[in-house]
Design a protein around this motif. Sequence first.
Motif, PDB file in Angstrom:
ATOM      1  N   LYS A 197       0.539  -0.945   0.305  1.00  0.00           N
ATOM      2  CA  LYS A 197       0.310   0.084  -0.616  1.00  0.00           C
ATOM      3  C   LYS A 197       1.482   0.979  -0.109  1.00  0.00           C
ATOM      4  N   ILE A 198       0.902   1.837  -1.297  1.00  0.00           N
ATOM      5  CA  ILE A 198       1.898   3.407  -1.522  1.00  0.00           C
ATOM      6  C   ILE A 198       0.282   4.296  -1.937  1.00  0.00           C
ATOM      7  N   PRO A 199       0.955   5.606  -0.791  1.00  0.00           N
ATOM      8  CA  PRO A 199       0.208   6.491  -1.550  1.00  0.00           C
ATOM      9  C   PRO A 199       0.475   6.980  -3.074  1.00  0.00           C
ATOM     10  N   GLU A 200      -1.110   7.680  -3.171  1.00  0.00           N
ATOM     11  CA  GLU A 200      -0.608   7.958  -4.642  1.00  0.00           C
ATOM     12  C   GLU A 200       0.299   8.564  -5.500  1.00  0.00           C
ATOM     13  N   GLU A 201       0.627  10.029  -3.899  1.00  0.00           N
ATOM     14  CA  GLU A 201       1.484  10.640  -4.553  1.00  0.00           C
ATOM     15  C   GLU A 201       3.298  10.088  -3.994  1.00  0.00           C
ATOM     16  N   LEU A 202       2.930   8.869  -3.719  1.00  0.00           N
ATOM     17  CA  LEU A 202       4.336   8.544  -3.841  1.00  0.00           C
ATOM     18  C   LEU A 202       4.913   7.136  -4.970  1.00  0.00           C
ATOM     19  N   ARG A 203       4.223   6.725  -5.789  1.00  0.00           N
ATOM     20  CA  ARG A 203       4.485   5.731  -6.427  1.00  0.00           C
ATOM     21  C   ARG A 203       5.059   6.544  -7.314  1.00  0.00           C
ATOM     22  N   ARG A 204       6.309   5.860  -7.744  1.00  0.00           N
ATOM     23  CA  ARG A 204       7.331   5.622  -8.703  1.00  0.00           C
ATOM     24  C   ARG A 204       6.307   6.573  -9.854  1.00  0.00           C
ATOM     25  N   VAL A 205       5.236   6.160 -10.954  1.00  0.00           N
ATOM     26  CA  VAL A 205       5.407   6.193 -12.232  1.00  0.00           C
ATOM     27  C   VAL A 205       3.161   6.424 -12.289  1.00  0.00           C
ATOM     28  N   HIS A 206       2.834   7.717 -12.197  1.00  0.00           N
ATOM     29  CA  HIS A 206       1.509   7.792 -11.968  1.00  0.00           C
ATOM     30  C   HIS A 206       0.676   7.727 -13.418  1.00  0.00           C
ATOM     31  N   PHE A 207      -0.028   7.008 -12.801  1.00  0.00           N
ATOM     32  CA  PHE A 207      -0.648   6.236 -14.160  1.00  0.00           C
ATOM     33  C   PHE A 207      -1.408   7.339 -15.325  1.00  0.00           C
TER      34      PHE A 207
END
Length: 307
Positions: A197-207
Amino acid sequence: MANIIAIVWDFDKTLVDGYMQDPVFENYGVDASEFWREVNALPEKYKKEQDVLVNPDTIYLNQFINYAKSGKFKGLTNQKLKEFGKDLKFYKGVPEIFKKTKDLIENDPTYKEYDIKVEHYIVSTGMTQIIKGSSVMPYVEHVWGCELIEGKDKDGAPCISEIGYTIDNTSKTRALFEINKGVYSENGREGVKVNTKIPEELRRVHFINMMYVADGPSDIPAFSVVNKNHGATFAIYPKGNMSAMRQVEQMRADGRINMYAEADYTDGTTAYMWICNKITEFAERIRKEEKDKIAKYASIEGPKHLV
């Protein structure tokens, strides 16, 4: 790092004119049409004879293994599969478009200031080793495909003998989330798995910074994930193939894809221009978002001496 634009490619009939296994068939003198007829008949055969369900996307791997063990594909190892990658017949403009799309952003000082980069990924139901032996690999961050384990054939010689890992048209969506979370990024993200579970702002590549390029209805699950998350979707059809064109046009009409074009990635073609334009749109949006972040903090006045 969220300033990454990811182009995710299917392989067969998207980048390659035909199937990646064609050089294998040619080398061993095997009739490709007959092989695929046999493969297409296997789901019904096993259901009727053994009441067993098989995955139609990956059952061909069993047939490859049977051919290798029986000697029809004598000496077919992972290394040999990799060597066949050199013989693939790519569509025009491949692999050049991989380099050009990277350079489009990374050589532009406008975007370099914000460390915006383009990365390429391949997600295929085909064989990873063949892809890894091909000319696109210098530009690809990671490949998801089917992996085979080696053993011995009927004469005791090394050959592919077991299935190690598979990707089918549904599990391609898993690969998209692994890109999104940075599971297979350079050096990896320690401890990060697809279910982490990773918050969207911390994801490496946003969709929203992801583009998926493929050739048809079998990729609808992956198209749907990217579309739902406001990325870009693009389909390819072979030049002169009316039925394939109608198929992707129906997908566009149904809202499955944003755009399509014939399979030619050379400069000036619809495919080349649309992909480059969409990458530039992504980069411009990222640049604006970064500028706005800086402006927000720049507008806050620092402490002053009291009068």
